[in-house]
Design a protein around this motif. Structure first.
Motif, PDB file in Angstrom:
ATOM      1  N   LEU A 274      33.992  65.428  37.000  1.00  0.00           N
ATOM      2  CA  LEU A 274      34.291  66.173  37.926  1.00  0.00           C
ATOM      3  C   LEU A 274      34.786  65.659  39.306  1.00  0.00           C
ATOM      4  N   SER A 275      34.211  64.693  39.661  1.00  0.00           N
ATOM      5  CA  SER A 275      34.614  64.117  41.076  1.00  0.00           C
ATOM      6  C   SER A 275      36.151  63.617  40.713  1.00  0.00           C
ATOM      7  N   ASP A 276      36.562  63.026  39.396  1.00  0.00           N
ATOM      8  CA  ASP A 276      37.866  62.480  39.193  1.00  0.00           C
ATOM      9  C   ASP A 276      38.597  63.795  39.415  1.00  0.00           C
ATOM     10  N   LEU A 277      38.196  64.747  38.481  1.00  0.00           N
ATOM     11  CA  LEU A 277      39.066  65.933  38.513  1.00  0.00           C
ATOM     12  C   LEU A 277      39.435  66.485  40.035  1.00  0.00           C
ATOM     13  N   LEU A 278      38.533  66.541  40.768  1.00  0.00           N
ATOM     14  CA  LEU A 278      38.582  67.083  42.386  1.00  0.00           C
ATOM     15  C   LEU A 278      39.594  66.312  42.926  1.00  0.00           C
ATOM     16  N   LYS A 279      39.579  64.803  42.518  1.00  0.00           N
ATOM     17  CA  LYS A 279      40.506  64.110  43.411  1.00  0.00           C
ATOM     18  C   LYS A 279      41.976  64.442  42.880  1.00  0.00           C
ATOM     19  N   HIS A 280      42.074  65.105  41.664  1.00  0.00           N
ATOM     20  CA  HIS A 280      43.603  65.347  41.253  1.00  0.00           C
ATOM     21  C   HIS A 280      43.668  66.786  40.994  1.00  0.00           C
ATOM     22  N   THR A 281      43.010  67.570  42.059  1.00  0.00           N
ATOM     23  CA  THR A 281      43.490  68.865  42.062  1.00  0.00           C
ATOM     24  C   THR A 281      43.779  69.170  43.399  1.00  0.00           C
ATOM     25  N   PRO A 282      44.997  69.982  43.358  1.00  0.00           N
ATOM     26  CA  PRO A 282      45.554  70.283  44.850  1.00  0.00           C
ATOM     27  C   PRO A 282      44.660  71.307  45.320  1.00  0.00           C
ATOM     28  N   GLU A 283      44.328  71.235  46.694  1.00  0.00           N
ATOM     29  CA  GLU A 283      43.692  72.100  47.758  1.00  0.00           C
ATOM     30  C   GLU A 283      43.936  73.485  47.510  1.00  0.00           C
ATOM     31  N   ASP A 284      45.061  73.793  46.958  1.00  0.00           N
ATOM     32  CA  ASP A 284      45.696  75.351  46.936  1.00  0.00           C
ATOM     33  C   ASP A 284      45.396  75.762  45.372  1.00  0.00           C
ATOM     34  N   HIS A 285      44.898  74.993  44.316  1.00  0.00           N
ATOM     35  CA  HIS A 285      44.862  75.218  43.092  1.00  0.00           C
ATOM     36  C   HIS A 285      43.634  76.133  42.878  1.00  0.00           C
ATOM     37  N   PRO A 286      43.942  77.262  42.172  1.00  0.00           N
ATOM     38  CA  PRO A 286      43.029  78.509  41.752  1.00  0.00           C
ATOM     39  C   PRO A 286      41.702  77.812  41.462  1.00  0.00           C
ATOM     40  N   ASP A 287      41.488  76.711  40.859  1.00  0.00           N
ATOM     41  CA  ASP A 287      40.332  75.970  40.153  1.00  0.00           C
ATOM     42  C   ASP A 287      39.326  75.140  41.373  1.00  0.00           C
ATOM     43  N   MET A 288      39.946  75.213  42.388  1.00  0.00           N
ATOM     44  CA  MET A 288      39.569  74.129  43.424  1.00  0.00           C
ATOM     45  C   MET A 288      38.166  74.672  44.028  1.00  0.00           C
ATOM     46  N   ARG A 289      38.094  75.811  44.419  1.00  0.00           N
ATOM     47  CA  ARG A 289      36.869  76.412  45.053  1.00  0.00           C
ATOM     48  C   ARG A 289      35.635  76.530  43.967  1.00  0.00           C
TER      49      ARG A 289
ATOM     50  N   GLU B 251      45.244  67.170  33.630  1.00  0.00           N
ATOM     51  CA  GLU B 251      45.140  67.460  32.220  1.00  0.00           C
ATOM     52  C   GLU B 251      44.637  66.361  31.291  1.00  0.00           C
ATOM     53  N   LYS B 252      44.754  65.285  31.611  1.00  0.00           N
ATOM     54  CA  LYS B 252      44.238  64.185  30.886  1.00  0.00           C
ATOM     55  C   LYS B 252      42.721  63.985  31.169  1.00  0.00           C
ATOM     56  N   ILE B 253      42.181  64.348  32.429  1.00  0.00           N
ATOM     57  CA  ILE B 253      40.955  64.376  32.831  1.00  0.00           C
ATOM     58  C   ILE B 253      40.023  65.277  32.137  1.00  0.00           C
ATOM     59  N   VAL B 254      40.643  66.670  32.006  1.00  0.00           N
ATOM     60  CA  VAL B 254      40.080  67.718  31.319  1.00  0.00           C
ATOM     61  C   VAL B 254      40.247  67.397  29.748  1.00  0.00           C
ATOM     62  N   GLU B 255      40.927  66.509  29.545  1.00  0.00           N
ATOM     63  CA  GLU B 255      40.972  66.351  27.862  1.00  0.00           C
ATOM     64  C   GLU B 255      39.822  65.063  27.542  1.00  0.00           C
ATOM     65  N   GLU B 256      39.789  64.466  28.464  1.00  0.00           N
ATOM     66  CA  GLU B 256      38.342  63.508  28.439  1.00  0.00           C
ATOM     67  C   GLU B 256      37.023  64.129  28.462  1.00  0.00           C
ATOM     68  N   ILE B 257      37.066  65.156  29.299  1.00  0.00           N
ATOM     69  CA  ILE B 257      35.920  66.086  29.558  1.00  0.00           C
ATOM     70  C   ILE B 257      35.577  66.607  28.099  1.00  0.00           C
ATOM     71  N   LEU B 258      36.709  67.210  27.578  1.00  0.00           N
ATOM     72  CA  LEU B 258      36.664  67.865  26.122  1.00  0.00           C
ATOM     73  C   LEU B 258      36.033  67.181  25.097  1.00  0.00           C
ATOM     74  N   SER B 259      37.028  65.872  25.141  1.00  0.00           N
ATOM     75  CA  SER B 259      36.587  64.844  23.976  1.00  0.00           C
ATOM     76  C   SER B 259      35.245  64.307  24.071  1.00  0.00           C
ATOM     77  N   THR B 260      34.630  64.063  25.282  1.00  0.00           N
ATOM     78  CA  THR B 260      33.339  63.362  25.512  1.00  0.00           C
ATOM     79  C   THR B 260      32.197  64.523  25.236  1.00  0.00           C
ATOM     80  N   GLU B 261      32.626  65.804  25.503  1.00  0.00           N
ATOM     81  CA  GLU B 261      31.705  66.680  25.343  1.00  0.00           C
ATOM     82  C   GLU B 261      31.460  67.215  23.679  1.00  0.00           C
ATOM     83  N   ASP B 262      32.638  66.915  23.062  1.00  0.00           N
ATOM     84  CA  ASP B 262      32.652  67.074  21.522  1.00  0.00           C
ATOM     85  C   ASP B 262      31.823  65.904  20.910  1.00  0.00           C
TER      86      ASP B 262
END
Length: 253
Positions: free
Chosen positions: A164-179, A16-27
């Motif tokens: 995205l590399s950081d997000l991948l490291k903190h996303t479980p293999e069975d997460h719907p977003d992984m693929r 969640e923190k990484i996605v928040e950083e993606i959003l804030s830097t994009e803004d």
């Protein structure tokens, strides 16, 4: 079992923190693009300080990139406002991936942009005055020089890759977003590789051009020195001949 629950909870929080950083830097990035267009591009067009070709050389397709990233920002904001542990964002980058290739045009033009600005700074008084006014600090002044804004699109794709590399490291293999995340990372990695290649090629071309210009300048300077020497020698010879002639005339008198 408890440790697994804790591990997944920690990953979810970090994700969640990484996605928040993606959003804030994009803004922040989109705001910077908007500022560049409003503060630099539009006034230069309206005041006709630069012609269309010069605008293109300096700013490339920055307005197209701004429109694209506005769309990315809107989608990221919508996803984050409805955040849950199962929420996805990989598909946002995957869908926009083909359009991110527009960054290639910008990066291919980047060294041309810098070269054009250098040339304008020696040939266009209105451009020089315009930048001096924009560089003033205080209300309405630019926070950064124009070059700092122009390099932002060059830096954005590599930044996506890191996030995205950081997000991948903190996303479980069975997460719907992984693929989708994996696919998006691969796509953006390929784009980043191409951008680096374009930038290096453009820098090499620019370097060769500068060497050619220096060689020409050196050759011109050498020829000018030789010409001045010949001219000086010729002038000295004529002066001696004239003086000698005058002496002979005086003797005759």
């Amino acid at each position: 079992e408890n440790s697994e629950v804790e591990r997944r909870g920690t990953m979810a929080n970090r994700r969640e923190k990484i996605v928040e950083e993606i959003l804030s830097t994009e803004d922040t990035y989109v705001q910077s693009l908007a500022f560049t267009i409003e503060y630099f591009v539009k006034p230069l067009k309206e005041k006709e300080i630069l012609d269309k070709q010069e605008i293109s050389w300096v700013f490339s397709n920055i307005e197209v990139i701004y429109n694209l990233n506005q769309q990315i920002l809107a989608q990221l904001q919508e996803r984050f406002s409805n955040w849950s542990e199962e929420q996805k964002i990989g598909d946002v980058f995957l869908q926009m991936g083909p359009m991110l290739r527009m960054y290639k045009d910008y990066c291919k033009n980047y060294t041309t942009s810098l070269t054009t600005m250098q040339e304008l700074s020696t040939t266009n008084d209105e451009w020089i005055k315009f930048l001096e006014e924009k560089d003033k600090r205080g209300p309405g002044g630019s926070k950064l020089p124009l070059t700092a804004y122009l390099i932002m699109p060059v830096q954005r794709i590599p930044r996506y890759l890191l996030l995205l590399s950081d997000l991948l490291k903190h996303t479980p293999e069975d997460h719907p977003d992984m693929r989708d995340l994996n696919s998006a990372y691969t796509l953006i990695s390929e784009i980043a590789g191409s951008l680096n290649k374009f930038i290096q090629q453009a820098q090499q071309r620019n370097s060769r051009r500068r060497k050619s210009e220096r060689k020409f300048a050196t050759s011109f300077a050498r020829k000018k020195i030789e010409f001045n020497k010949r001219r000086s020698t010729s002038h000295s010879k004529i002066t001696k001949e004239t003086t000698s002639r005058k002496r002979r005339q005086m003797l005759c008198l």
